[in-house]
Design an enzyme around this catalytic site. Structure first.
Site, PDB file in Angstrom:
ATOM      1  N   HIS A  47      -0.398  13.550  69.084  1.00  0.00           N
ATOM      2  CA  HIS A  47      -0.354  14.979  68.769  1.00  0.00           C
ATOM      3  C   HIS A  47      -1.521  15.726  69.420  1.00  0.00           C
ATOM      4  CE1 HIS A  47       1.660  18.136  66.796  1.00  0.00           C
ATOM      5  NE2 HIS A  47       0.931  18.228  65.699  1.00  0.00           N
ATOM      6  N   ASN A  97      -2.293  23.286  62.762  1.00  0.00           N
ATOM      7  CA  ASN A  97      -1.512  24.399  62.213  1.00  0.00           C
ATOM      8  C   ASN A  97      -2.229  25.742  62.285  1.00  0.00           C
ATOM      9  OD1 ASN A  97       0.309  22.422  61.640  1.00  0.00           O
ATOM     10  ND2 ASN A  97       0.276  22.664  59.409  1.00  0.00           N
ATOM     11  N   ASP A 122       1.437  18.560  73.188  1.00  0.00           N
ATOM     12  CA  ASP A 122       2.413  17.480  73.216  1.00  0.00           C
ATOM     13  C   ASP A 122       3.819  18.039  73.041  1.00  0.00           C
ATOM     14  OD1 ASP A 122       1.382  18.096  70.519  1.00  0.00           O
ATOM     15  OD2 ASP A 122       2.917  16.686  69.866  1.00  0.00           O
ATOM     16  N   ASN A 143       3.878  23.420  65.743  1.00  0.00           N
ATOM     17  CA  ASN A 143       3.060  24.216  64.827  1.00  0.00           C
ATOM     18  C   ASN A 143       1.814  24.808  65.490  1.00  0.00           C
ATOM     19  OD1 ASN A 143       4.794  23.763  62.646  1.00  0.00           O
ATOM     20  ND2 ASN A 143       3.754  21.857  62.072  1.00  0.00           N
TER      21      ASN A 143
END
Length: 305
Positions: A47, A97, A122, A143
């Site tokens: 991520h 986020n 990613d 996000n």
């Protein structure tokens, strides 16, 4: 509900601490912001592959040891330069986020427009080893990108999408993105990092060329408009002068003609015109009316005498 809450949180965090623009950077002609999205302390996970790309970019630019924390942007930054382009590399220190909060603060501080911000992140919809540039648009479920869109209030930012593939079998998405690359995947990742840095540098170079071309086109257009305006003004002035001259000449000729006509009508009559016709005698009138009768009458009068 969760989506709405995160949107509000992003906006509030941006409004709470808005850094002042850096005067030195503000004066520069070209400024770019390259952001590696991810989670702080989890740089080795899938991520956070965007942060790994930024590390490779810093190494290519020979500034890998220049990372410094900046509390005003909630992240780590490096100032660098490629030819005439000044770059700010950013690794947010906030959770994925709310990465957009850090991006918005950096954009405000360094006076960088959203279209000049490149997001590196990613992408599960692409297999590992695949990379691609995307020019703005929907976050597509990411996000970190969504947070940037919410905080910058636009989706024009270009993105470099690094493929990590989808989870295999019954592995959850969350576990997949937070996992580290295997030894086999790491071999592929090494070539991906090189390819990604090449794409970033190419993208920045092309963007500069397009901006230069647009500026030249605008300047040419403005100069052309000014020249056309000046030519039109000169032509209008010349035509106006010619029309005024013609009208003045015509009016002068008409006035001279009218004055001459009036003088002729007021001038005295000539002697020949002023003389009255001579009066004829009665005999002459009678002779002119009936010459034959007048001849016999005249002869009879002569015989009697």
């Amino acid at each position: 509900m969760r989506r709405s809450v995160m949107k509000v949180v992003n906006r509030l965090l941006v409004m709470k601490t808005q850094p002042a623009a850096d005067a030195r950077t503000h004066a520069r002609a070209r400024r770019k912001l390259v952001v590696g999205l991810g989670n702080p302390g989890m740089e080795g996970t899938k991520h956070s592959v965007g942060m790994a790309v930024l590390g490779a970019l810093a190494s290519r630019l020979s500034v890998a040891d220049c990372w410094r924390g900046d509390k005003h942007v909630s992240g780590e930054v490096i100032m660098s330069k490629i030819q005439d382009t000044h770059m700010v590399l950013l690794r947010p220190r906030l959770l994925m986020n709310i990465n957009g909060v850090s991006v918005a603060k950096a954009a405000a501080k360094y006076n960088i427009q959203p279209e000049d911000i490149l997001l590196v992140h990613d992408e599960m919809d692409k297999a590992l080893g695949k990379v691609a540039i995307k020019h703005g648009g929907s976050p597509r479920g990411h996000n970190g990108v969504r947070s940037c869109v919410d905080c910058l209030q636009t989706d024009v930012m270009p993105r470099l999408r690094i493929g990590i593939g989808r989870p295999a079998g019954k592995m959850s998405v969350e576990r997949h993105v937070l996992s580290r690359f295997s030894s086999e995947e790491q071999k592929v990742l090494d070539s991906v990092l090189v390819q990604s840095v090449d794409l970033i540098l190419t993208h920045l170079s092309q963007q500069d060329s397009q901006q230069d071309s647009q500026q030249d086109s605008q300047q040419d257009s403005q100069q052309g408009s000014q020249q056309d305006s000046q030519q039109g003004s000169q032509q209008g002035s010349q035509q106006g002068s010619q029309q005024d001259s013609q009208q003045g000449s015509q009016q002068g000729s008409q006035q001279d003609s009218q004055q001459d006509s009036q003088q002729d009508s007021l001038s005295p009559t000539s002697p020949a015109e002023g003389r009255q016709p001579a009066q004829c005698s009665a005999s002459a009138v009678a002779e002119s009316r009936n010459p034959e009768l007048w001849y016999h009458t005249k002869r009879c009068l002569k015989d009697k005498s």
